[in-house]
Design an enzyme around this catalytic site. Sequence first.
Site, PDB file in Angstrom:
ATOM      1  N   LYS A  94     -49.955  22.862  35.772  1.00 18.98           N
ATOM      2  CA  LYS A  94     -50.747  23.409  34.669  1.00 18.98           C
ATOM      3  C   LYS A  94     -50.986  22.329  33.625  1.00 18.98           C
ATOM      4  O   LYS A  94     -50.072  21.894  32.946  1.00 18.98           O
ATOM      5  CB  LYS A  94     -50.046  24.591  33.998  1.00 18.98           C
ATOM      6  CG  LYS A  94     -51.019  25.323  33.065  1.00 18.98           C
ATOM      7  CD  LYS A  94     -50.343  26.173  32.028  1.00 18.98           C
ATOM      8  CE  LYS A  94     -50.201  25.522  30.676  1.00 18.98           C
ATOM      9  NZ  LYS A  94     -51.441  25.103  30.011  1.00 18.98           N
ATOM     10  N   GLU A  98     -38.969  16.453  29.735  1.00 20.35           N
ATOM     11  CA  GLU A  98     -39.261  15.214  29.015  1.00 20.35           C
ATOM     12  C   GLU A  98     -39.911  15.637  27.706  1.00 20.35           C
ATOM     13  O   GLU A  98     -41.048  16.100  27.702  1.00 20.35           O
ATOM     14  CB  GLU A  98     -40.186  14.337  29.877  1.00 20.35           C
ATOM     15  CG  GLU A  98     -40.113  12.879  29.517  1.00 20.35           C
ATOM     16  CD  GLU A  98     -41.138  12.509  28.489  1.00 20.35           C
ATOM     17  OE1 GLU A  98     -40.797  12.601  27.288  1.00 20.35           O
ATOM     18  OE2 GLU A  98     -42.257  12.156  28.869  1.00 20.35           O
ATOM     19  N   CYS A 123     -44.785  10.246  23.193  1.00 19.33           N
ATOM     20  CA  CYS A 123     -43.440  10.773  22.948  1.00 19.33           C
ATOM     21  C   CYS A 123     -42.447   9.652  22.633  1.00 19.33           C
ATOM     22  O   CYS A 123     -41.504   9.843  21.882  1.00 19.33           O
ATOM     23  CB  CYS A 123     -42.967  11.589  24.140  1.00 19.33           C
ATOM     24  SG  CYS A 123     -43.224  10.744  25.703  1.00 19.33           S
ATOM     25  N   GLU A 158     -41.022  14.500  14.568  1.00 14.66           N
ATOM     26  CA  GLU A 158     -42.011  13.826  15.411  1.00 14.66           C
ATOM     27  C   GLU A 158     -43.401  14.156  14.841  1.00 14.66           C
ATOM     28  O   GLU A 158     -43.805  15.316  14.797  1.00 14.66           O
ATOM     29  CB  GLU A 158     -41.908  14.339  16.851  1.00 14.66           C
ATOM     30  CG  GLU A 158     -42.855  13.618  17.776  1.00 14.66           C
ATOM     31  CD  GLU A 158     -42.711  14.049  19.240  1.00 14.66           C
ATOM     32  OE1 GLU A 158     -42.743  15.257  19.508  1.00 14.66           O
ATOM     33  OE2 GLU A 158     -42.583  13.165  20.102  1.00 14.66           O
TER      34      GLU A 158
HETATM   35  P1  NDP Z   1     -46.642  21.968  23.879  1.00 11.95           P
HETATM   36  O1  NDP Z   1     -45.250  21.628  24.184  1.00 11.95           O
HETATM   37  O2  NDP Z   1     -46.955  23.324  23.353  1.00 11.95           O
HETATM   38  O3  NDP Z   1     -47.584  21.774  25.168  1.00 11.95           O
HETATM   39  C1  NDP Z   1     -47.232  21.073  26.315  1.00 11.95           C
HETATM   40  C2  NDP Z   1     -47.595  21.894  27.559  1.00 11.95           C
HETATM   41  O4  NDP Z   1     -46.822  23.087  27.596  1.00 11.95           O
HETATM   42  C3  NDP Z   1     -49.052  22.352  27.598  1.00 11.95           C
HETATM   43  O5  NDP Z   1     -49.500  22.382  28.924  1.00 11.95           O
HETATM   44  C4  NDP Z   1     -48.950  23.763  27.064  1.00 11.95           C
HETATM   45  O6  NDP Z   1     -50.030  24.587  27.426  1.00 11.95           O
HETATM   46  C5  NDP Z   1     -47.672  24.217  27.716  1.00 11.95           C
HETATM   47  N1  NDP Z   1     -47.042  25.374  27.070  1.00 11.95           N
HETATM   48  C6  NDP Z   1     -47.236  25.834  25.810  1.00 11.95           C
HETATM   49  N2  NDP Z   1     -46.472  26.908  25.593  1.00 11.95           N
HETATM   50  C7  NDP Z   1     -45.785  27.136  26.732  1.00 11.95           C
HETATM   51  C8  NDP Z   1     -44.837  28.107  27.126  1.00 11.95           C
HETATM   52  N3  NDP Z   1     -44.418  29.070  26.305  1.00 11.95           N
HETATM   53  N4  NDP Z   1     -44.340  28.058  28.371  1.00 11.95           N
HETATM   54  C9  NDP Z   1     -44.733  27.100  29.236  1.00 11.95           C
HETATM   55  N5  NDP Z   1     -45.639  26.161  28.917  1.00 11.95           N
HETATM   56  C10 NDP Z   1     -46.151  26.161  27.675  1.00 11.95           C
HETATM   57  O7  NDP Z   1     -47.192  20.883  22.885  1.00 11.95           O
HETATM   58  P2  NDP Z   1     -48.353  21.066  21.801  1.00 11.95           P
HETATM   59  O8  NDP Z   1     -49.612  20.806  22.477  1.00 11.95           O
HETATM   60  O9  NDP Z   1     -48.265  22.383  21.091  1.00 11.95           O
HETATM   61  O10 NDP Z   1     -47.993  19.945  20.755  1.00 11.95           O
HETATM   62  C11 NDP Z   1     -47.067  20.238  19.696  1.00 11.95           C
HETATM   63  C12 NDP Z   1     -46.197  19.076  19.405  1.00 11.95           C
HETATM   64  O11 NDP Z   1     -45.405  18.793  20.554  1.00 11.95           O
HETATM   65  C13 NDP Z   1     -46.919  17.783  19.137  1.00 11.95           C
HETATM   66  O12 NDP Z   1     -47.303  17.681  17.816  1.00 11.95           O
HETATM   67  C14 NDP Z   1     -45.897  16.761  19.523  1.00 11.95           C
HETATM   68  O13 NDP Z   1     -45.014  16.547  18.437  1.00 11.95           O
HETATM   69  C15 NDP Z   1     -45.153  17.424  20.648  1.00 11.95           C
HETATM   70  N6  NDP Z   1     -45.625  16.956  21.966  1.00 11.95           N
HETATM   71  C16 NDP Z   1     -44.825  16.125  22.675  1.00 11.95           C
HETATM   72  C17 NDP Z   1     -45.258  15.641  23.882  1.00 11.95           C
HETATM   73  C18 NDP Z   1     -44.425  14.702  24.674  1.00 11.95           C
HETATM   74  O14 NDP Z   1     -44.956  13.990  25.516  1.00 11.95           O
HETATM   75  N7  NDP Z   1     -43.125  14.686  24.492  1.00 11.95           N
HETATM   76  C19 NDP Z   1     -46.553  15.973  24.433  1.00 11.95           C
HETATM   77  C20 NDP Z   1     -47.305  16.919  23.652  1.00 11.95           C
HETATM   78  C21 NDP Z   1     -46.831  17.366  22.460  1.00 11.95           C
HETATM   79  P3  NDP Z   1     -51.263  24.790  26.401  1.00 11.95           P
HETATM   80  O15 NDP Z   1     -51.855  23.457  26.203  1.00 11.95           O
HETATM   81  O16 NDP Z   1     -52.126  25.722  27.162  1.00 11.95           O
HETATM   82  O17 NDP Z   1     -50.678  25.382  25.160  1.00 11.95           O
END
Ligand code: NDP
Length: 510
Positions: free
Chosen positions: A213, A287, A321, A418
Site C-alpha cells: 500500500k 522503520e 527519516c 521530527e
Molecule cells: P504516516 O505514518 O501516516 O504514513 C505512512 C504510511 O502509513 C502511508 O502509506 C499511510 O497511508 C499509512 N497509514 C496511515 N495510517 C495508517 C494506519 N492507521 N494503519 C496502517 N497504515 C497507515 O505518515 P504521514 O504521511 O502522516 O506523515 C506524518 C509524519 O510522519 C511526518 O511529518 C513525518 O514526521 C513522519 N514520517 C516519517 C517517515 C519515515 O520515513 N520515517 C515517512 C513519512 C512520514 P496514507 O498515506 O493513505 O495515510
Amino acid sequence: MAAMATDTSARVVPVGDRSPSSWGLGDGQAIPWEYAPAPESRDIVAIRERYGLFIGGRDVEAEDGGTFPTVNPATEEPLAEVARATPADADKAVRAARRAQRRSWGTLSGRERAKYLFRIARILQERSREFAVLESMDSGKPIKESRDVDVPLAAAHFWYYAGWADKLQYAFPGRVARPLGVAAQIIPWNFPLLMLSWKIAPALAAGNTVVLKPASTTPLSALLFADICRQADLPPGVVNIITGPGEIGMRLVTNPGVDKVAFTGSTEIGKRIAKGVAGSDKALTLELGGKAANVVFDDAPLDQAVEGIVNGIYFNQGEVCCAGSRLLVQESIAEPLIDKLKDRLGTIRVGDPLDKNTDVGAINSRAQLEKITELVASGVAEGAELYQPACDLPDRGYFFRPTLFTNVAQSHRIAREEIFGPVLSVLTFRTPDEAVEKANNTLYGLSAGIWTDKGSRILEMVQRMKAGVVWANTFNRFDPTSPFGGYKESGYGREGGMHGLHAYVRLEDR
Ligand code: NDP
C-alpha cells in the site's frame, strides 16, 4: 498558494548587490549564480486519468468504484484519480497473494525467481527517465534526486536481491530458509519508488508474495511499477498494489492471511501497527522516525562538513527519516561554520522539481507544509534564532525556504520533534562526552553523522552513539548491501543487505 509559504519574510536576509567573489568570506551572505531554466520534459510520461488497483495481475476498480485524486505538490494541480480500495478489496488482494504464493511463486526455484527480479531491475533501468519524471511530479522531489538517487537505487535493490534469490543456503549457512508467505507492506511518501524496492525486492527474492500500500499522496510510481510487473511477465498475484487511506493499511496488517508486516512511516502509526500485530505470529519490521545528530568536531574540514550538513538536512526537502536535523557543532568552530553554512544556504535553489537545477523542490503535501510551518513558528516562539536565505518561492505549490535555527536549546520542540522539512537546528558542545550525551538525548535512534579528521575518534563515537546507522565524514549514503534501521522509537528490524533478507525468511534446521 503564496499564503502557504512561511511568513518569515521580515527575517529573510536581502541579497543586495554583492558579487560572487564575496562567497565563502564568512559574512553569511552569498549571491546565487543565475541559472537559466532547465526543465525536464514531461512527455516521457503518459499519466492516465484514472488508475485502478493492481490485484491478481489485473487492473481493477475499487469494489464500490471510489476514487481519490493525487495532486502535484509543486502546482497543486490534480494529476490523476486513483482507486480507493475498500476493506473487501484489501482482503481480495491478500487472497490473490496467498494463491500466488502457494501455486506459483512459492514453488519456483530460486534460480527462476532470480530471473524475474533481474528482469524487473533491467526494465526499471530502461524506463528510468519515465519513473524519475513521474516521481518528481507526484512527490515534489527535484528531478536530479529522483533521476540520480531514487530510481538508480531502486533498480540496484532489485539487482542485489536478484543475486540472493538462488543463494539463500549461502546467506544462512547450515539452515534452510523458507519464505514467510504473504507480506503486507506499507510505505510512505518521501521515497515512494525506493521504499517500494526496499520492501518488494527482498520479499520476492525469498519466495514471498506481497500486497503493497503506497502513501495516498504518492501512489503513481507504485502503479507504474505494476506495469513493470506485467511487462516482466511476473505471475499474477505475486505483487499486488492497493491504494487507499490509512485504514486500508490497517486492514492488511490485521488480515489473518498475512504472515509478515513491513512498515515505513511515522512513529505514531508504527505503534498502532505494532498493536495491530500483537498477539499474532506475524513477523514485523518497523522503520520509523528520526532526529539525527550530525556532529562536527573542531578538526573537521569545514567546507566538506558544510556540504555534508546541507546534504544531510536539505536533501529531499528534509523529508527524510534519517535527516541530520540536529547539527551539533564544537563551540570553538561554531561561528565560522555557521557563517559558511549561511553562505551555502544562499546558493540553494528552491523551485520547480522538474528543473534540473533545482536543489529543494516542493513539500509533499499541504498537511506536511502546515506541520513544518507550525514547528518553525514554535522555534521562534521558544526563543531560537531563525535564518532563511532570500529566495523567491513559486507563487503556487507547497514550498518552504531552507531554514536554519541557532540559539537552540535541547528542550525546544525543534530540537526534539521530527520536523520532516528543510529545517536545521544548531546546538553546540565543548567535549566529546557532551556531544555523545546530546546526540543520544532523543527518543529516536535511526542515524547520526560524525565529522572529524581523527579515525580513532570516529571509532569511539560510533560505539557510543545510539543510532542504527552512523556516517563518518559523509551523510545520507545508501547502498543495497548495507543494513538500515533504528533503535528506540525509530523502530526495529533491518532493511538492506543480508539482514533485509533475513526479515523475510523463517530459518529451519536442515
Ligand atoms: P504516516 O505514518 O501516516 O504514513 C505512512 C504510511 O502509513 C502511508 O502509506 C499511510 O497511508 C499509512 N497509514 C496511515 N495510517 C495508517 C494506519 N492507521 N494503519 C496502517 N497504515 C497507515 O505518515 P504521514 O504521511 O502522516 O506523515 C506524518 C509524519 O510522519 C511526518 O511529518 C513525518 O514526521 C513522519 N514520517 C516519517 C517517515 C519515515 O520515513 N520515517 C515517512 C513519512 C512520514 P496514507 O498515506 O493513505 O495515510
